[in-house]
Motif scaffolding. Structure first.
Motif, short mmCIF file in Angstrom:
data_model
loop_
_atom_site.label_atom_id
_atom_site.label_comp_id
_atom_site.label_asym_id
_atom_site.label_seq_id
_atom_site.Cartn_x
_atom_site.Cartn_y
_atom_site.Cartn_z
N HIS A 1 0.78 -1.10 -0.12
CA HIS A 1 -0.11 0.08 -0.11
C HIS A 1 0.93 1.18 0.01
N PHE A 2 0.34 2.37 -0.41
CA PHE A 2 0.96 3.62 -0.36
C PHE A 2 0.48 4.19 0.86
N LEU A 3 1.39 5.09 1.76
CA LEU A 3 1.04 5.82 2.76
C LEU A 3 1.07 7.29 2.00
N LEU A 4 0.16 7.96 2.18
CA LEU A 4 0.16 9.52 1.39
C LEU A 4 -0.07 10.32 2.64
N ALA A 5 1.10 11.20 2.67
CA ALA A 5 1.08 12.07 4.02
C ALA A 5 -0.15 12.94 3.68
N MET A 6 -0.83 13.33 5.04
CA MET A 6 -2.03 14.29 4.81
C MET A 6 -1.27 15.66 4.95
N PRO A 7 -2.21 16.70 4.66
CA PRO A 7 -1.56 18.13 4.53
C PRO A 7 -1.14 18.65 5.83
N GLY A 8 -1.66 18.18 6.94
CA GLY A 8 -1.36 18.47 8.25
C GLY A 8 -0.31 17.80 8.94
N LEU A 9 0.48 16.89 8.23
CA LEU A 9 1.78 16.20 8.72
C LEU A 9 2.75 17.23 8.70
N GLN A 10 3.23 17.57 9.98
CA GLN A 10 4.29 18.49 9.97
C GLN A 10 5.58 18.01 10.38
N ASP A 11 6.11 16.99 9.63
CA ASP A 11 7.23 16.27 10.01
C ASP A 11 8.22 16.51 8.72
N SER A 12 9.36 17.14 8.72
CA SER A 12 10.34 17.43 7.82
C SER A 12 10.48 16.48 6.94
N THR A 13 10.82 15.19 7.39
CA THR A 13 11.22 13.88 6.68
C THR A 13 9.88 13.44 5.69
N PHE A 14 8.73 13.55 6.29
CA PHE A 14 7.71 12.75 5.51
C PHE A 14 6.55 13.75 5.17
N SER A 15 6.60 15.14 5.27
CA SER A 15 5.65 16.07 4.56
C SER A 15 5.54 16.08 3.44
N ASP A 16 4.52 15.76 2.73
CA ASP A 16 4.23 15.42 1.07
C ASP A 16 4.77 14.47 0.65
N SER A 17 5.06 13.44 1.27
CA SER A 17 5.75 12.06 0.83
C SER A 17 4.60 11.08 0.37
N VAL A 18 5.20 10.28 -0.26
CA VAL A 18 4.30 8.80 -0.61
C VAL A 18 5.26 7.67 -0.06
N VAL A 19 4.87 6.92 0.78
CA VAL A 19 5.55 5.85 1.49
C VAL A 19 5.16 4.39 0.51
N TYR A 20 5.99 3.62 0.12
CA TYR A 20 5.52 2.37 -0.29
C TYR A 20 5.88 1.44 1.03
N ILE A 21 4.58 0.84 1.30
CA ILE A 21 4.90 -0.16 2.58
C ILE A 21 5.64 -1.66 1.87
N CYS A 22 6.48 -1.94 2.45
CA CYS A 22 7.18 -3.30 1.95
C CYS A 22 6.67 -4.32 3.14
N GLU A 23 6.49 -4.08 4.43
CA GLU A 23 6.18 -4.75 5.45
C GLU A 23 5.32 -4.44 6.62
N HIS A 24 4.59 -4.98 6.87
CA HIS A 24 3.51 -4.43 8.14
C HIS A 24 3.04 -5.64 8.63
N ASN A 25 3.14 -5.66 9.99
CA ASN A 25 2.86 -6.66 10.79
C ASN A 25 2.68 -6.39 12.37
N SER A 26 2.54 -7.23 13.24
CA SER A 26 2.43 -6.82 14.62
C SER A 26 3.41 -6.37 15.01
N ASP A 27 4.72 -6.50 14.54
CA ASP A 27 5.83 -6.21 15.09
C ASP A 27 6.17 -4.53 14.39
N GLY A 28 5.63 -4.12 13.70
CA GLY A 28 5.76 -2.79 13.00
C GLY A 28 5.60 -2.61 11.58
N ALA A 29 6.21 -1.82 11.05
CA ALA A 29 6.12 -1.59 9.31
C ALA A 29 7.52 -0.88 8.84
#
Length: 192
Positions: free
Chosen positions: A15-43
């Motif tokens: 899945h893609f994670l699309l940063a919402m406009p209110g996300l005020q994180d310099s690393t992730f602002s305006d980003s699209v993250v492709y999720i390679c792994e996601h389980n109960s241990d994290g992502a």
């Protein structure tokens, strides 16, 4: 006596994670993250729309690999804030496999071994690929909390967006894949 069952996580792998406009994180602002792994241990995922001003040949040179000029021209991507000195190659699923290739979906694989870079340098690698430095990760429950805080929009991933869409248009293309115009998103979060 009843025992509590751990809450089952609906995996966001592929899945893609699309940063919402209110996300005020310099690393992730305006980003699209492709999720390679996601389980109960994290992502774990890779940012796919933040190109660096560094060509892939910089890695070829550092590893002392022979390369064809055109193979060294693509720009590297900033995959995230974790292990920025390590390379990750997101690529199309092809017949050839490398030492550490992981299949994420029928169309997308992840490889982090030197052998793929050796092949890519000589034009013998996957047809479609992008090379990132670093990756993004979330500890157990962290991504779920961020989703609950409306920091991310989740969208089923499409290989076409990763490999065939211009980097600057990947966020809008991901949003359009579910019928959403990014210009219509509010900077204010709401809860129903």
């Amino acid at each position: 006596m009843t025992t509590l069952k751990p809450k089952k996580i609906n995996s966001l792998k592929n899945h893609f994670l699309l940063a919402m406009p209110g996300l005020q994180d310099s690393t992730f602002s305006d980003s699209v993250v492709y999720i390679c792994e996601h389980n109960s241990d994290g992502a774990m995922g890779l940012i796919i729309n933040q190109q660096m001003d560094i060509p892939v040949k910089a890695i070829f040179d550092q590893l002392k690999l022979d390369y064809q000029d055109e193979c060294g021209r693509p720009l590297l991507f900033d995959g995230g804030p974790v292990q920025r000195d390590r390379g990750f190659i997101l690529h199309d699923n092809c017949e050839q496999q490398w030492e550490s290739t992981l299949m994420i979906s029928d169309q997308v694989c992840l490889t982090a071994s030197k052998d793929i870079l050796t092949d890519m340098a000589l034009g013998k690698g996957p047809k479609d690929s992008l090379v990132t430095l670093g990756y993004s990760s979330w500890e157990a429950g962290q991504l779920e909390r961020e989703l609950g805080e409306n920091n991310w929009l989740t969208i089923p991933a499409e290989a076409e967006i990763i490999f065939k869409t211009d980097c600057a248009k990947r966020a809008s293309a991901a949003a359009l894949s579910i019928g959403l115009d990014l210009r219509m998103l509010s900077h204010q979060a709401g809860h129903a």
